[in-house]
Design an enzyme around this catalytic site. Structure first.
Site, mmCIF file in Angstrom:
data_model
loop_
_atom_site.group_PDB
_atom_site.id
_atom_site.type_symbol
_atom_site.label_atom_id
_atom_site.label_comp_id
_atom_site.label_asym_id
_atom_site.label_seq_id
_atom_site.Cartn_x
_atom_site.Cartn_y
_atom_site.Cartn_z
ATOM 1 N N PRO A 1 0.797 -1.209 -0.034
ATOM 2 C CA PRO A 1 -0.013 -0.014 0.096
ATOM 3 C C PRO A 1 0.812 1.171 -0.021
ATOM 4 O O PRO A 1 1.804 1.275 0.657
ATOM 5 C CB PRO A 1 -0.853 0.109 1.253
ATOM 6 C CG PRO A 1 -0.904 -1.629 1.496
ATOM 7 C CD PRO A 1 0.179 -2.349 1.016
ATOM 8 N N CYS A 2 0.385 2.532 -0.775
ATOM 9 C CA CYS A 2 1.059 3.496 -0.972
ATOM 10 C C CYS A 2 0.625 4.494 -0.062
ATOM 11 O O CYS A 2 1.660 5.620 0.066
ATOM 12 C CB CYS A 2 1.068 3.907 -2.326
ATOM 13 S SG CYS A 2 -0.468 4.348 -3.049
ATOM 14 N N PRO A 3 -0.350 4.645 0.613
ATOM 15 C CA PRO A 3 -0.944 5.683 1.466
ATOM 16 C C PRO A 3 0.111 6.170 2.404
ATOM 17 O O PRO A 3 0.191 7.393 2.548
ATOM 18 C CB PRO A 3 -2.081 5.408 2.035
ATOM 19 C CG PRO A 3 -2.770 4.393 0.825
ATOM 20 C CD PRO A 3 -1.615 3.734 0.407
#
Length: 435
Positions: A92-94
């Site tokens: 995940p990039c958030p």
């Protein structure tokens, strides 16, 4: 471990596989999936549709594509995949995105450090992890240094590289920060892929789709859209329907005569008006099929996306462009086969303050840090780096007799598999919002 010349050994275990951009690229590069894990139910269905089949693990037949939290041993057991050729993922990039809060190690969605820990359990010949450009910023220099040092402890040679999708035949900028690590015997053969000779523009990629209904404005639109597009933004479950991103992205799309306020159900009709007083929109909206092309699902990259329009758009928009994954995957496979000349690789340093604190241990006086770390702006830079490090690590300051401070590097705050980590409770609370 199987020898480098045995093609049957090139299997990949993919974590946080999304809707399959990386999966398709790696398979085109020559890898075969042993396992692909994805949390989101919509992306999972798309993966199942495109990667059917089962594999035998420990004399038990299992589906190649699995749904669930990849950190759950019931979903992914590292011991079942020892010495696989490639461990890959688009975690995940958030936690690292520039537009977000950049919580890094304090974000329950952060699985980057956890994925790195799996290397010592799986012992793959190669690791490939990709994330957003934000992870390359100074804010995360200590985080990156931790990752490099940890992989070095596992006897892997690791290197980061910022790759722009437009350099690999994808008609949008889409910078991605990619980590590749290999065991020492293979690492000396690895070379990052070279950019393509000619970049592909938006109009060149989708003009046939845009003109599918005989739109009379196609010729003018093709001139306006003969450029590289801005990065497609997939968004998340926390936000509304599909559109092409924040205000800045919408302005950039408008310069290509694309209306970024939503996604169309169909290409423009034959007599669709193109920028008039009555219709001030910059141009037509894109369909999900057009967005997929711009994301790298070009002719020859066949893939079926399941779900309704907004769901399909989010899957596409959050994906790793297949041509980029293919380019990096091909470079990794060549290294595993020991093809080409060997290269020497210098150990890179991302955070000199972190390195000094880690190497010396205990409380390190400010004067010692300044003497051993190369800091262009002296004490001011040191204080800024300490502030940034505190966001991902426990840093304990101690007053010295001369009025200065000494600093001690404490625990890494990220989830790396700890049974008592707060990530477990936060994950359960926010699971429905994670995408």
């Amino acid at each position: 471990m199987t020898g480098a010349s045995d093609d049957s050994s090139y299997e990949v275990v993919e974590l946080c596989a999304g809707a399959g951009g990386q999966a398709l690229g790696l398979e085109r590069a020559g890898f075969k999936h042993r396992l692909a894990v994805e949390l989101d139910s919509n992306a999972f269905t798309t993966l199942q549709t495109n990667i059917p089949g089962k594999i035998e693990i420990n004399e038990e037949e299992r589906e190649i594509v699995q749904q669930g939290d990849v950190a759950d041993p019931a979903v992914f057991n590292p011991e079942d995949h020892r010495e696989v050729a490639l461990l890959a993922g688009g975690v995940p990039c958030p936690p690292f995105t520039i537009a977000g809060k950049q919580l890094g190690a304090n974000d329950e969605r952060d699985l980057f450090a956890w994925a790195v820990e799996q290397v010592d359990k799986v012992r793959p010949r190669a690791l490939m992890l990709e994330n957003v450009r934000g992870l390359s910023l100074p804010r995360f220099s200590g985080y990156r240094q931790y990752v490099l040092d940890r992989l070095a402890e596992f006897k892997y040679v690791a290197e980061w590289r910022l790759l722009n999708a437009c350099d690999f035949g994808v008609p949008q900028l889409r910078p991605r920060f990619v980590l590749v690590a290999m065991q020492e015997d293979d690492a000396k053969y690895f070379k990052w892929p070279e950019p393509v000779a000619k970049q592909l523009t938006v109009s060149a990629a989708i003009h046939d789709l845009m003109g599918a209904n005989g739109w009379e404005g196609l010729e003018q639109w093709m001139k306006d859209a003969d450029k590289i597009g801005p990065t497609i933004v997939g968004g998340s479950k926390k936000h509304g329907g599909a559109d092409l991103g924040p205000t800045r992205a919408k302005r950039a799309w408008a310069e290509l005569s694309v209306d970024a306020m939503g996604v169309a159900d169909a290409p423009p009709a034959r007599d669709a008006q193109f920028r008039t007083m009555a219709n001030p929109a910059p141009g037509p909206k894109l369909t999900t099929e057009m967005v997929a092309r711009i994301q790298g699902w070009l002719p020859g990259y066949e893939w079926t996306f399941t779900g309704r329009k907004t769901t399909r758009y989010r899957q596409i928009g959050n994906a790793f462009p297949p041509p980029v994954a293919e380019a990096v995957g091909s470079a990794i496979l060549k290294a595993l086969k020991h093809e080409g000349e060997t290269v020497s690789r210098e150990t890179s340093s991302h955070d000199p303050v972190y390195k000094v604190l880690r190497e010396l241990g205990g409380y390190v006086p400010t004067s010692v840090i300044l003497n051993r770390a190369t800091l262009g702006n002296g004490i001011a830079e040191l204080e800024e780096r300490i502030t940034q490090l505190r966001r991902d690590f426990d840093i304990d300051p101690q007053p010295m007799s001369d009025g200065s401070l000494a600093y001690k590097l404490g625990e890494f705050k990220a989830f790396i598999g700890q049974a008592n980590h707060e990530r477990h409770e936060k994950f359960v609370q926010n699971r429905a919002k994670i995408s």
